[in-house]
Every structure is written in structure tokens, then in C-alpha cells.
Motif scaffolding. Structure first.
Motif, PDB file in Angstrom:
ATOM      1  N   ALA A  67       4.806 -29.605 -25.313  1.00  0.00           N
ATOM      2  CA  ALA A  67       4.672 -28.192 -25.668  1.00  0.00           C
ATOM      3  C   ALA A  67       5.425 -27.315 -24.672  1.00  0.00           C
ATOM      4  CB  ALA A  67       3.192 -27.798 -25.722  1.00  0.00           C
TER       5      ALA A  67
ATOM      6  N   GLN B 235       8.570 -18.904 -31.145  1.00  0.00           N
ATOM      7  CA  GLN B 235       7.913 -18.603 -32.424  1.00  0.00           C
ATOM      8  C   GLN B 235       7.539 -19.890 -33.156  1.00  0.00           C
ATOM      9  OE1 GLN B 235       9.205 -15.212 -34.538  1.00  0.00           O
ATOM     10  NE2 GLN B 235       8.799 -16.105 -36.531  1.00  0.00           N
ATOM     11  N   GLY B 236       8.457 -20.864 -33.123  1.00  0.00           N
ATOM     12  CA  GLY B 236       8.151 -22.169 -33.710  1.00  0.00           C
ATOM     13  C   GLY B 236       6.919 -22.770 -33.059  1.00  0.00           C
ATOM     14  N   ALA B 237       6.810 -22.598 -31.748  1.00  0.00           N
ATOM     15  CA  ALA B 237       5.658 -23.129 -31.022  1.00  0.00           C
ATOM     16  C   ALA B 237       4.368 -22.477 -31.512  1.00  0.00           C
ATOM     17  CB  ALA B 237       5.832 -22.896 -29.518  1.00  0.00           C
ATOM     18  N   ARG B 238       4.413 -21.176 -31.694  1.00  0.00           N
ATOM     19  CA  ARG B 238       3.199 -20.494 -32.160  1.00  0.00           C
ATOM     20  C   ARG B 238       2.795 -20.992 -33.538  1.00  0.00           C
ATOM     21  NH1 ARG B 238       3.905 -14.184 -31.289  1.00  0.00           N
ATOM     22  NH2 ARG B 238       1.759 -14.248 -32.017  1.00  0.00           N
ATOM     23  N   LEU B 239       3.803 -21.318 -34.346  1.00  0.00           N
ATOM     24  CA  LEU B 239       3.494 -21.728 -35.718  1.00  0.00           C
ATOM     25  C   LEU B 239       2.915 -23.142 -35.815  1.00  0.00           C
ATOM     26  CD1 LEU B 239       6.470 -20.099 -37.636  1.00  0.00           C
ATOM     27  CD2 LEU B 239       4.070 -19.387 -37.600  1.00  0.00           C
ATOM     28  N   VAL B 240       3.022 -23.941 -34.740  1.00  0.00           N
ATOM     29  CA  VAL B 240       2.307 -25.215 -34.766  1.00  0.00           C
ATOM     30  C   VAL B 240       0.974 -25.101 -34.015  1.00  0.00           C
ATOM     31  CG1 VAL B 240       4.395 -26.618 -34.993  1.00  0.00           C
ATOM     32  CG2 VAL B 240       3.454 -26.207 -32.722  1.00  0.00           C
ATOM     33  N   GLY B 241       0.642 -23.894 -33.593  1.00  0.00           N
ATOM     34  CA  GLY B 241      -0.667 -23.685 -32.974  1.00  0.00           C
ATOM     35  C   GLY B 241      -0.649 -23.755 -31.450  1.00  0.00           C
ATOM     36  N   ILE B 242       0.539 -23.675 -30.856  1.00  0.00           N
ATOM     37  CA  ILE B 242       0.620 -23.652 -29.397  1.00  0.00           C
ATOM     38  C   ILE B 242       0.352 -22.226 -28.923  1.00  0.00           C
ATOM     39  CG2 ILE B 242       2.177 -23.890 -27.410  1.00  0.00           C
ATOM     40  CD1 ILE B 242       3.617 -26.116 -29.005  1.00  0.00           C
ATOM     41  N   ASN B 243      -0.564 -22.089 -27.969  1.00  0.00           N
ATOM     42  CA  ASN B 243      -0.805 -20.785 -27.367  1.00  0.00           C
ATOM     43  C   ASN B 243       0.241 -20.581 -26.269  1.00  0.00           C
ATOM     44  OD1 ASN B 243      -1.683 -18.677 -25.744  1.00  0.00           O
ATOM     45  ND2 ASN B 243      -3.843 -19.120 -26.084  1.00  0.00           N
TER      46      ASN B 243
END
Ligand SMILES: Nc1ncnc2c1ncn2[C@@H]1O[C@H](COP(=O)(O)OP(=O)(O)OP(=O)(O)O)[C@@H](O)[C@H]1O
Ligand SMILES: [Mg+2]
Lengths: 233, 300
Positions: free
Chosen positions: B179, B188-196
Motif C-alpha cells: 500500500a 486516488q486508485g489507492a482510496r478506491l481499493v479502501g486504503i486510508n
């Protein structure tokens, strides 16, 4: 399943969405059509918690999820495969898929990985390749595969056919139908109006941040307004 | 011996090799300080000016654990490293991230401000005087033939290599490590897989601070602590990071060794004060001929 009520959203002073009402029932494919800049991606980003709406409500299975953070939305099972794919270019294809289950679907990661490569054998051949070196079509497969890793209940696809060859577009719409048969609901934003209407149960048309037309796809296909503005006939 | 018109003293190869080896030991600590810096740069895209102040703070922590509790500086790592992680996490989440509103030029000033606050607090509470930890084994060691390596040097080298390897494993194998790398390029991609993303930023800052605290433990047996000690190491660490390539782990390691060896050879041939100047010369040469550093990516 998803119920959007009088949603307003924008960027700073600029208003984009001006009272959107829209709903998706369990097991449906719902298409959202609209010209460039109409507010489609803005709607998606407000559902998935990238931006926060200024007014209105978003309910998911009766629960108010308006203004939740993106990780909370993911936790609920709403998985947004965004416009422009947004895969992680600097890590491997495999790691991209693994991160798809960073929060949700962790327990069945191995099985889900097998399932995704079953659907996209091409990804397995490139497992250890950096995702940024994939072709555009492969990146789109990866973005969808990454979304599938989270065991979505509702999948939001923002222009999944963008940049794909006609053959791949055909495959992709077939895939959406297959996944839909397994019980997955879809919110599908598309420029490919004809093909989307063929696979969708219902559709909405958005213009300047407002829904101007909606209904069953069979009915919409006969609608003179839609024909004129989107199908060019 | 003459070189570029300079009249350099001649030494036996044993002396030169011995000097280079002591450079490797020194370089291993530079590498560890640089590791934290390069990690934070690679992920948060900020140059952390507070890095030196955090090193100094951790050195004081090690010193006082020894002075007040009699704790061996290496054992102190078990307390100082987790403590530094928590401190770094809180600093990013509570201060740097909050104050900067996501704007890089503000973050730069905020980290600079943090370093000034920490340094002045250290001056106020601890005074400018130097304090040294005395370990009973600081002069014991192993005879390597060409040079005599004391235990603190050997432990520094072993510790740095071990920590770098452990961090590399962590980044490659764990979800959090993946992560961190993902967030470095695609937030943004990270946020969309649920990464805070805010959490991952703070974790990264915490790990970078933990690295510098580990370096502090390794340094204290050979270096006296004072409020300005951070500058010395962090200026060199910046050089290491640029030389190795911003954001690259292997670059930090190789760069650390290169700088350490250069500094020691510079000392040997040009005298004590010129050692550091040779580093600056290397730095400028790298920027001229390979601005992305040895292991840096060309773009992005
Ligand atoms: N991050 C942003 N900041 C400011 N304005 C934005 C931002 N993103 C989109 N907009 C503006 O909001 C409006 C709606 O954009 P949006 O991306 O939702 O359109 P769209 O329907 O998805 O269009 P397209 O079919 O081209 O993808 C546009 O006028 C756009 O310029
Ligand atoms: Mg769009």
C-alpha cells in the motif's frame, strides 16, 4: 440497493450535480449515459467517497452512506473502477490485484485471484510485470480484476470500454453480463450507448448535472429524443 | 603523488584500504539515515527537513536511557525505535499533514518549522554542551589486518544492513508495504481499493523516523550528542539520497557506502576538514552528469 436522492455536488464554487435522483435494484445493470462534462464521473466520485456531496442523500441497502470516507464505502461492497483506470503503475500486476483485497475480500484472496485470472488469463501471463507497462486494454482488465478482488456487491464502471478495440469491447460487455448472472449489480457509465443499452436493464440520461431521461432500456431504445441526441438516427 | 596539480601524500595500499573500510562502516550509518529520508521522499514527495532534528532527538533519548537507567545504547533501540515510529506517525498525522493542506511547498516549510522547534527545545532543555555515552566495549574489536574495526563499527554495519533488508522485505511482502508503494504513485486508485491514504502517509513517516532512531542508537556509542548533531548527518544523508536516486532503497545503501568511503579517503589525502568537501564535489558531479542519481527513475 442504491438509492440516490436529490444529490448536489461540485468542486468548490462550481456546481456540477444539481439534484440527481437515481436508484439501482439488486441484480440490475443500470447504465448512465450523457455527453462529456455532464457530471457522470462526478456522480461516481461522490458515491465512492472521493468527494463529498453538498446536499442530498445516498442510501445503500437502506443505510445512509452520504459523506462516508472512501474506505468505508469500499467496506460496504461498493467498488468503483474509475475513469482512467487508476491502477498502480509502479508495482506488479499481481500486487495490484492483491491490493484489490486490501480491505475487503482478504480472506478469500487466493480463490479470488484464481477467479480473476480465470476471467483474464492475460493478466496471469504478466503477473510479475509492472502494471504501468501493460497495454491500455490490459490495464483496463487489471482495473476490473482489481475491483473483482474486493468481492463487490455493486460495481461502478466508469467508461470501461474506453480505448479498447471493438473485439475487446464486445468481450467486456459479455463479461459484465456473466458477472451480473452471478448476482453482481452494475452501475455502468458508458459512451458506447448502443451496446450499453443492449445489456442494461434500465438507463438514465444526464445532462448538465440533471437526469433528463430514464426508464427501461427497451423503451429508451425507441425514444425519439435519445435516438436523436445519442444514436444519431 | 600528484593528482590534478595537488601534491598528495603517498600511502601504502594497506593504509588506503584500511581507510576505505572505515568509510564503509561510516557509510552504513549514512545509509540508514538516508533510508528514512528517501522513503519519506519517495512516498510523500516531500523533503523532510525535520529528519536531522528527529535524529538528534532520538540520540538524546538513547543518551538519557543510558544515563538515567543504565540501558545499553543498542538495547535502547527496543524502546527508541517503536517510540520514534509513534512520534513520527503522530507528527505526520497531527501536525505536518494537517498544517499543509496537501500543498507541497507548505509541507516543506512545516517540516522546516518542526525542525527549528525541536532544535531550539533541545537547546533550551539540554543546553549546547556535548554529551557522550561511554560503553565498556567501545575500543574492543576485531583486527582486520589492514585496519582495526571496533565493535560499534561492526554493529553499525551489521545493523544497517539488517534493517535495510528487513524494510525491503516489509515493503515487498506485507499489504501495508504494498500500500505504501501504491500510494506513492496513485493516491486516488489507492482510496478506491479502501486504503486510508492519510494513515499510510503517517505510517511511512513513522517508519522513516524509526529508521533514523535506529541510526541514532548505532551512532551514540561513537558520536557525542548535541543539539546541532542532526545537521551534520542530514546534510550528508541528502547527498546520499540524491546520489543514490530519490526514493531508491538500494540507492540509499550504495550511496551511503560511496559517500562514507569518499569522505574517509578525502580525509586521508586532503586532511580532516577536506573530507566533507570531497562529498560536495561528488554531489555536484552527480547532479551534472546523472541528475536522477545512480538508481533513480528517469521520470515521474
Ligand atoms: N477535479 C475537478 N475539479 C474541478 N472541476 C472538475 C473536476 N472534475 C471534473 N470537473 C468539472 O466538472 C464537470 C463534470 O465533469 P465530469 O468529469 O463529472 O464529467 P463526465 O460526465 O464524467 O464527462 P466525460 O464523459 O468527459 O468523462 C466538468 O465541467 C468538469 O470540468
Ligand atoms: Mg467521466
Amino acid at each position: 440497493m442504491l438509492d440516490i436522492q436529490n444529490l448536489h455536488a461540485g468542486y468548490g464554487q462550481m456546481k456540477v450535480l444539481q439534484g440527481i435522483d437515481l436508484n439501482i435494484q439488486q441484480g440490475e445493470i443500470v447504465a448512465l449515459l450523457g455527453s462529456n462534462g455532464a457530471g457522470k464521473s462526478t456522480l461516481n466520485n461522490n458515491i465512492s467517497g472521493i468527494y463529498e456531496p453538498t446536499a442530498g442523500a445516498i442510501l445503500f441497502e437502506g443505510e445512509n452512506i452520504t459523506g462516508l470516507r472512501s474506505e468505508q464505502v469500499v467496506q460496504k461492497g461498493i467498488i468503483h473502477v474509475p475513469e482512467g483506470r487508476r491502477i498502480f503503475p509502479n508495482i506488479s500486476v499481481r500486487e495490484n490485484l492483491e491490493l484489490g483485497s486490501y480491505l475487503r475480500g482478504q480472506k478469500n484472496r487466493k480463490a479470488n485471484l484464481d477467479r480473476v485470472v480465470g476471467v483474464f488469463p492475460r493478466l496471469q501471463e504478466r503477473f510479475s510485470q509492472l502494471a504501468g507497462t501493460l497495454s491500455g486494454g490490459e490495464q483496463q482488465m487489471l482495473a476490473i480484476g482489481r475491483g473483482m478482488m474486493a468481492e463487490p456487491r455493486l460495481m461502478i464502471l466508469d467508461e470501461p470500454s474506453l480505448g479498447l478495440s471493438p473485439l475487446l469491447v464486445e468481450e467486456m460487455f459479455g463479461l459484465i453480463q456473466d458477472l451480473n448472472k452471478t448476482g453482481l449489480s452494475f452501475f455502468l457509465v458508458e459512451q458506447n450507448v448502443m451496446q450499453s443499452l443492449e445489456i442494461a436493464d434500465r438507463a438514465y440520461v444526464i445532462e448538465n448535472g440533471k437526469i433528463v431521461l430514464s426508464g427501461n432500456t427497451d423503451a429508451l431504445l425507441d425514444d425519439p429524443e435519445l435516438k436523436k441526441s445519442y444514436l444519431g438516427v | 603523488m600528484e593528482f590534478l596539480g595537488l601534491d598528495l601524500p603517498s600511502y601504502s595500499w594497506q593504509t588506503v584500504l584500511g581507510s576505505a573500510i572505515s568509510g564503509v562502516f561510516l557509510g552504513s550509518i549514512y545509509a540508514l539515515v538516508a533510508l528514512g529520508l528517501t522513503l519519506i521522499y519517495g512516498v510523500l514527495h516531500i523533503i523532510n527537513f525535520a529528519h536531522g532534528a528527529l535524529l538528534m532527538l532520538a540520540m538524546y533519548a538513547v543518551f538519557f536511557l543510558w544515563k538515567l537507567l543504565g540501558l545499553d545504547p543498542y538495547l535502547a533501540m527496543l524502546i527508541v525505535v517503536p517510540g520514534a515510529y509513534i512520534f513520527g506517525y503522530g507528527l505526520q498525522r497531527g501536525v505536518i499533514g494537517k498544517a499543509s493542506h496537501g500543498r507541497d511547498e507548505i509541507i516543506l516549510l512545516v517540516t522546516l518549522g518542526v525542525s527549528i522547534v525541536i532544535e531550539n527545545a533541545a537547546l533550551f532543555f539540554f543546553s549546547a554542551s556535548e554529551r557522550s555515552v561511554l560503553v565498556p566495549y567501545d575500543l574492543d574489536g576485531i583486527d582486520l589486518g589492514v585496519t582495526y574495526a571496533v565493535y560499534p563499527e561492526l554493529i553499525a554495519l551489521g545493523g544497517s544492513l539488517l534493517i535495510t533488508f528487513a524494510l525491503w522485505l516489509f515493503m515487498s511482502l506485507t499489504d501495508t508495504g504494498k500500500a505504501i508503494r501504491a500510494v506513492a504513485k496513485e493516491r486516488q486508485g489507492a482510496r478506491l481499493v479502501g486504503i486510508n491514504v492519510d494513515h499510510i502517509f503517517a505510517v511511512t513517516f513513522g517508519i522513516g523516523t524509526a529508521c533514523v532512531a535506529a541510526a541514532a542508537s548505532l551512532l551514540v556509542p561513537t558520536y557525542a550528542v548535541h543539539p546541532q548533531i542532526g545537521y551534520l548527518f542530514v546534510l550528508i544523508a541528502f547527498t546520499v539520497v540524491v546520489l543514490g536516486g530519490m526514493g531508491s532503497f538500494i540507492g540509499a545503501l550504495v550511496g551511503g557506502f560511496l559517500i562514507g568511503v569518499t569522505e574517509q579517503l578525502g580525509r586521508l589525502y586532503l586532511g580532516e576538514s577536506m573530507g566533507v568537501i570531497t562529498i560536495s564535489v561528488i554531489f555536484i558531479l552527480v547532479l551534472l552528469f546523472r541528475p536522477t542519481g545512480l538508481f533513480g527513475q528517469r521520470s515521474g
